[in-house]
Design an enzyme around this catalytic site. Structure first.
Site, short mmCIF file in Angstrom:
data_model
loop_
_atom_site.label_atom_id
_atom_site.label_comp_id
_atom_site.label_asym_id
_atom_site.label_seq_id
_atom_site.Cartn_x
_atom_site.Cartn_y
_atom_site.Cartn_z
N CYS A 11 0.87 -1.19 0.00
CA CYS A 11 0.00 0.00 0.00
C CYS A 11 0.90 1.23 0.00
CB CYS A 11 -0.98 -0.03 1.17
SG CYS A 11 -0.22 -0.04 2.81
N ASN A 14 2.18 1.49 4.40
CA ASN A 14 2.47 0.22 5.08
C ASN A 14 2.13 0.26 6.57
OD1 ASN A 14 5.38 -1.96 5.66
ND2 ASN A 14 3.30 -2.54 5.17
N ARG A 17 -3.49 -0.65 5.28
CA ARG A 17 -4.08 -1.74 4.48
C ARG A 17 -3.17 -2.94 4.32
NH1 ARG A 17 -5.22 2.12 -0.43
NH2 ARG A 17 -3.32 3.00 0.50
N SER A 18 -1.92 -2.73 3.90
CA SER A 18 -1.08 -3.90 3.60
C SER A 18 -0.70 -4.68 4.86
CB SER A 18 0.15 -3.54 2.76
OG SER A 18 1.02 -2.68 3.41
N ASP A 124 -8.29 3.76 0.81
CA ASP A 124 -7.34 4.18 1.84
C ASP A 124 -8.13 4.68 3.05
OD1 ASP A 124 -5.44 5.33 3.42
OD2 ASP A 124 -4.48 6.45 1.81
P1 4NP Z 1 -1.89 2.77 3.97
O1 4NP Z 1 -2.55 4.13 4.51
O2 4NP Z 1 -1.30 3.11 2.62
O3 4NP Z 1 -3.04 1.83 3.88
O4 4NP Z 1 -0.84 2.37 5.00
C1 4NP Z 1 -1.84 5.32 4.61
C2 4NP Z 1 -0.99 5.53 5.67
C3 4NP Z 1 -0.32 6.73 5.78
C4 4NP Z 1 -0.49 7.70 4.82
C5 4NP Z 1 -1.33 7.48 3.74
C6 4NP Z 1 -2.01 6.28 3.65
N1 4NP Z 1 0.20 8.94 4.93
O5 4NP Z 1 -0.05 9.82 4.09
O6 4NP Z 1 1.00 9.11 5.85
#
Ligand code: 4NP
Length: 153
Positions: A11, A14, A17-18, A124
């Site tokens: 994702c 990390n 989702r992942s 997300d």
């Molecule tokens: P993920 O979600 O890709 O599912 O881990 C996110 C976690 C952090 C951020 C964006 C999406 N961020 O912008 O910090």
């Protein structure tokens, strides 16, 4: 013994989702007595959260379903395309980033995680409320059963 099937979930950060997909697949495999036949990991295309445990909302969602939480965030690396057999992206943006990064001979390993079910994206949940995490769990729960079916048939 034959080589394990190596599965990597990807994702953006990390932390949401992942790592949920990583923990849930390990749990499903272990319940089926298949843990030894697989190697499962996750990573992000971004590096902002490197070294962090999964987001507390991912942890809460996993625990609510009796799934042990695993892992620390890391960024995808060039070696991952060689090492893993299936590289499953949570959305089209991360899919496109992986396809740009991958050596051509490994590009066939990259797919959307929901390809066997909706064929769409895992939304997300990072900036939303807690419900988004339960939705992620449900989407992954169905898709992972289908992937396991493919890998073991
Ligand atoms: P993920 O979600 O890709 O599912 O881990 C996110 C976690 C952090 C951020 C964006 C999406 N961020 O912008 O910090």
């Amino acid at each position: 013994m034959s080589e394990p099937v190596r599965v990597l979930f990807v994702c953006l950060g990390n932390i949401c989702r992942s790592p949920m997909a990583d923990a849930l697949l390990r749990h499903k495999l272990s319940e089926k007595g298949l843990a030894g036949a697989f190697e499962v990991d996750s990573c992000g295309t971004g590096a902002w959260h490197r070294g962090e445990p999964p987001d507390p909302r991912t942890q809460d969602t996993l625990r609510a379903h009796g799934v042990p939480v695993v892992g620390r965030a890391r960024q995808v690396s060039a070696d991952d395309f060689e090492r893993f057999d299936a590289i499953l992206a949570m959305d089209r943006s991360n899919l496109a980033k992986l396809k740009r990064m991958a050596p051509q001979e490994h590009a066939h390993k990259i797919a959307l995680a929901l390809e066997p079910t909706t064929g769409g994206e895992v939304p997300d949940p990072y900036y939303g409320d807690g419900d988004g995490f339960e939705r992620v769990y449900r989407l992954l729960d169905d898709a992972l059963d289908r992937w396991i079916g493919r890998w073991t048939s």
